[in-house]
Motif scaffolding. Structure first.
Motif, PDB file in Angstrom:
ATOM      1  N   LEU A 132       0.858  -1.184   0.000  1.00 36.78           N
ATOM      2  CA  LEU A 132       0.000   0.000   0.000  1.00 36.78           C
ATOM      3  C   LEU A 132       0.897   1.238   0.000  1.00 36.78           C
ATOM      4  CD1 LEU A 132      -3.031   0.560  -0.016  1.00 36.78           C
ATOM      5  CD2 LEU A 132      -3.012   0.513   2.471  1.00 36.78           C
ATOM      6  N   GLY A 134       0.929   4.161  -1.379  1.00 41.54           N
ATOM      7  CA  GLY A 134       0.419   5.528  -1.367  1.00 41.54           C
ATOM      8  C   GLY A 134      -0.112   5.990  -0.037  1.00 41.54           C
ATOM      9  N   HIS A 278     -16.713   2.651  -8.525  1.00 41.54           N
ATOM     10  CA  HIS A 278     -15.388   3.269  -8.465  1.00 41.54           C
ATOM     11  C   HIS A 278     -14.261   2.405  -9.035  1.00 41.54           C
ATOM     12  CE1 HIS A 278     -16.881   6.632  -6.070  1.00 41.54           C
ATOM     13  NE2 HIS A 278     -17.566   5.757  -5.349  1.00 41.54           N
ATOM     14  N   VAL A 279     -14.270   1.125  -8.736  1.00 43.80           N
ATOM     15  CA  VAL A 279     -13.176   0.241  -9.179  1.00 43.80           C
ATOM     16  C   VAL A 279     -13.754  -1.113  -9.611  1.00 43.80           C
ATOM     17  CG1 VAL A 279     -11.186   1.237  -7.978  1.00 43.80           C
ATOM     18  CG2 VAL A 279     -12.769  -0.225  -6.720  1.00 43.80           C
ATOM     19  N   ALA A 282     -11.780  -4.457  -9.545  1.00 45.10           N
ATOM     20  CA  ALA A 282     -11.354  -5.090  -8.293  1.00 45.10           C
ATOM     21  C   ALA A 282     -12.207  -6.290  -7.929  1.00 45.10           C
ATOM     22  CB  ALA A 282     -11.392  -4.069  -7.158  1.00 45.10           C
ATOM     23  N   TRP A 306     -14.366   3.461   0.420  1.00 49.26           N
ATOM     24  CA  TRP A 306     -14.882   4.161  -0.751  1.00 49.26           C
ATOM     25  C   TRP A 306     -16.196   4.887  -0.436  1.00 49.26           C
ATOM     26  CZ3 TRP A 306     -12.916   6.109  -4.851  1.00 49.26           C
ATOM     27  CH2 TRP A 306     -11.815   5.524  -5.488  1.00 49.26           C
ATOM     28  N   ASN A 337      -4.886  -1.920  -1.934  1.00 52.14           N
ATOM     29  CA  ASN A 337      -4.194  -1.302  -3.062  1.00 52.14           C
ATOM     30  C   ASN A 337      -4.827  -1.706  -4.390  1.00 52.14           C
ATOM     31  OD1 ASN A 337      -2.060   0.311  -4.196  1.00 52.14           O
ATOM     32  ND2 ASN A 337      -1.054  -1.573  -4.798  1.00 52.14           N
ATOM     33  N   GLU A 338      -5.186  -2.979  -4.511  1.00 52.81           N
ATOM     34  CA  GLU A 338      -5.822  -3.445  -5.739  1.00 52.81           C
ATOM     35  C   GLU A 338      -7.178  -2.787  -5.942  1.00 52.81           C
ATOM     36  OE1 GLU A 338      -5.864  -7.652  -5.221  1.00 52.81           O
ATOM     37  OE2 GLU A 338      -3.762  -7.910  -5.780  1.00 52.81           O
ATOM     38  N   LYS A 340      -7.726   0.202  -5.006  1.00 57.17           N
ATOM     39  CA  LYS A 340      -7.462   1.645  -5.038  1.00 57.17           C
ATOM     40  C   LYS A 340      -8.214   2.378  -3.924  1.00 57.17           C
ATOM     41  CE  LYS A 340      -6.478   1.865 -10.031  1.00 57.17           C
ATOM     42  NZ  LYS A 340      -6.512   0.411 -10.262  1.00 57.17           N
ATOM     43  N   PRO A 342      -9.241   4.734  -1.195  1.00 55.92           N
ATOM     44  CA  PRO A 342      -8.716   6.080  -0.943  1.00 55.92           C
ATOM     45  C   PRO A 342      -8.397   6.324   0.526  1.00 55.92           C
ATOM     46  CG  PRO A 342     -11.085   6.169  -1.172  1.00 55.92           C
ATOM     47  CD  PRO A 342     -10.698   4.739  -1.427  1.00 55.92           C
TER      48      PRO A 342
END
Length: 394
Positions: A132, A134, A278-279, A282, A306, A337-338, A340, A342
């Motif tokens: 992770l 970020g 959003h993703v 995933a 999310w 991480n996969e 994403k 936030p």
């Protein structure tokens, strides 16, 4: 941080006097010392290793050995084979110790205690930070430690693993939860605002935030929002109460939703819908049961993070940060991480080794008065000059 855990404000923990060392070491080492004293000393070399891959975290052990050597008026040659923060393979000696058998015999129990757990915890922290990259991490392990010495080892380990990950581009650990070990992260004190107990006392999430801000007006504010099971409602309530802090990026909400329930407004179907918005990628590949729980299950899932981000953005609070805690180990970090997710900050103590038997470091004598000799089956520990990268430490 510059990629190396600070040395200042640290003193090697553990006994240095002969009497205390004798009490804490294994009896057969004391007997060995007495026998060697009677029949004649020898100059020996120990190889020290672990049976699993780790990240080298030898500083606490080396500092203690240096302190003991000074107290005893002896010399211990320490040949470090893997610098702090380097990956080490299973069975590969981390270091060689050379000196008087009489002076080294009774130290093995204690220096192994200071090596194995930090090396495994550093490896865990390193993996988490890379999974992770970020997110910033806060070390919150102290409450799970068995006393101050373990607390010191685990904070040091997190700093070592973090520094290794930072060299590969991750944000890593930026601090911890208490003043005692904050120096490992280059901080003067620990971070933290409120536990669930304060919200129970205040009888309101917003009121608890008000109490904190009135008491510490110059501090950034992080508010737990799961106490009443109204994560979305209370998040927006806190943001609306402190719009200036929200606009300045000095307000955060912390998700610590109990693993027995979903975040407010979510269930399995709603959780899938959040990620679909959003993703979508995933959730469109095979997942294990554990991975699915991290994505769309109860507790602090990717969908929960999310959903909070979505609600705050829609309400006009894009600068309010999300702090997530609860079970953030290597696998959960990878899934986040996969997806994403936030998440701005992760609070975790999950770098503490889960399987304690993996932390057992071992030492074997591999040379007596310059003659190579080791028990059958451990020949891989013999020092092979020129085949290993070495750096000397005293």
């Amino acid at each position: 941080m510059d990629g190396t855990p600070p040395r200042e404000n640290h003193a090697a923990a553990g006994p240095v006097g002969d009497q205390e060392i004798s009490r804490q070491t294994d009896a057969y080492f004391n007997r060995t010392k007495a026998i060697v004293q009677r029949f004649g000393d020898a100059r020996v070399t120990y190889a020290v290793f672990l049976r699993r891959p780790v990240v080298s975290a030898p500083r606490l052990m080396i500092d203690w050995l240096t302190k003991v050597a000074a107290a005893r008026g002896t010399s211990i040659e320490i040949e470090l084979m893997h610098k702090e923060g380097e990956w080490v393979g299973a069975g590969d000696p981390l270091l060689y110790l050379t000196g008087s058998f009489t002076e080294l015999a009774d130290l093995e129990t204690l220096y192994l205690q200071k090596l194995g757990p930090p090396c495994v915890a550093a490896h865990n922290a390193y993996q988490m930070c890379l999974e992770l990259p970020g997110a910033a991490f806060l070390a919150m392990e102290a409450r799970h430690c068995a006393g101050a010495e373990m607390q010191e080892m685990m904070a040091y380990a997190a700093a070592v693993g973090s520094a290794a990950a930072q060299r590969e581009g991750a944000k890593g650990f930026v601090g911890n939860a208490n003043d005692s070990t904050a120096h490992w992260f280059g901080q003067p004190r620990g971070f933290g605002t409120m536990p669930h107990a304060l919200i129970g006392y205040a009888r309101s999430t917003v009121r608890a935030a008000e109490m904190f801000h009135e008491t510490f007006p110059d501090e950034a504010l992080t508010v737990l929002v799961d106490y009443f099971g109204r994560e979305v409602t209370d998040t927006l309530g806190v943001c609306q109460r402190f719009p200036e802090l929200a606009a300045a990026g000095r307000l955060s909400v912390r998700l610590d939703t109990h693993g027995g329930r979903f975040l407010e407004g979510l269930d399995p179907a709603a959780s899938y819908a959040v990620l679909e918005r959003h993703v979508p990628g995933a959730i469109r590949r095979y997942r294990s049961e554990t991975e699915l729980r991290h994505l769309v299950g109860t507790g602090v899932s990717a969908a929960a993070i999310w959903r909070i981000r979505e609600a705050m953005d829609e309400a006009g609070f894009p600068k309010v940060k999300i702090v997530a805690s609860s079970g953030f180990g290597v696998t959960k970090c990878r899934v986040m991480n996969e997806a994403k997710a936030p998440v701005d900050v992760v609070g975790t103590g999950s770098f503490i080794p889960n399987t304690w038997s993996e932390t057992y470091a071992t030492a074997d004598i591999v040379s007596y008065d310059g003659v190579a000799r080791v028990k059958l089956g451990r020949e891989f520990l013999l020092h092979r000059n020129g085949e290993r990268k070495r750096s000397n430490s005293n």
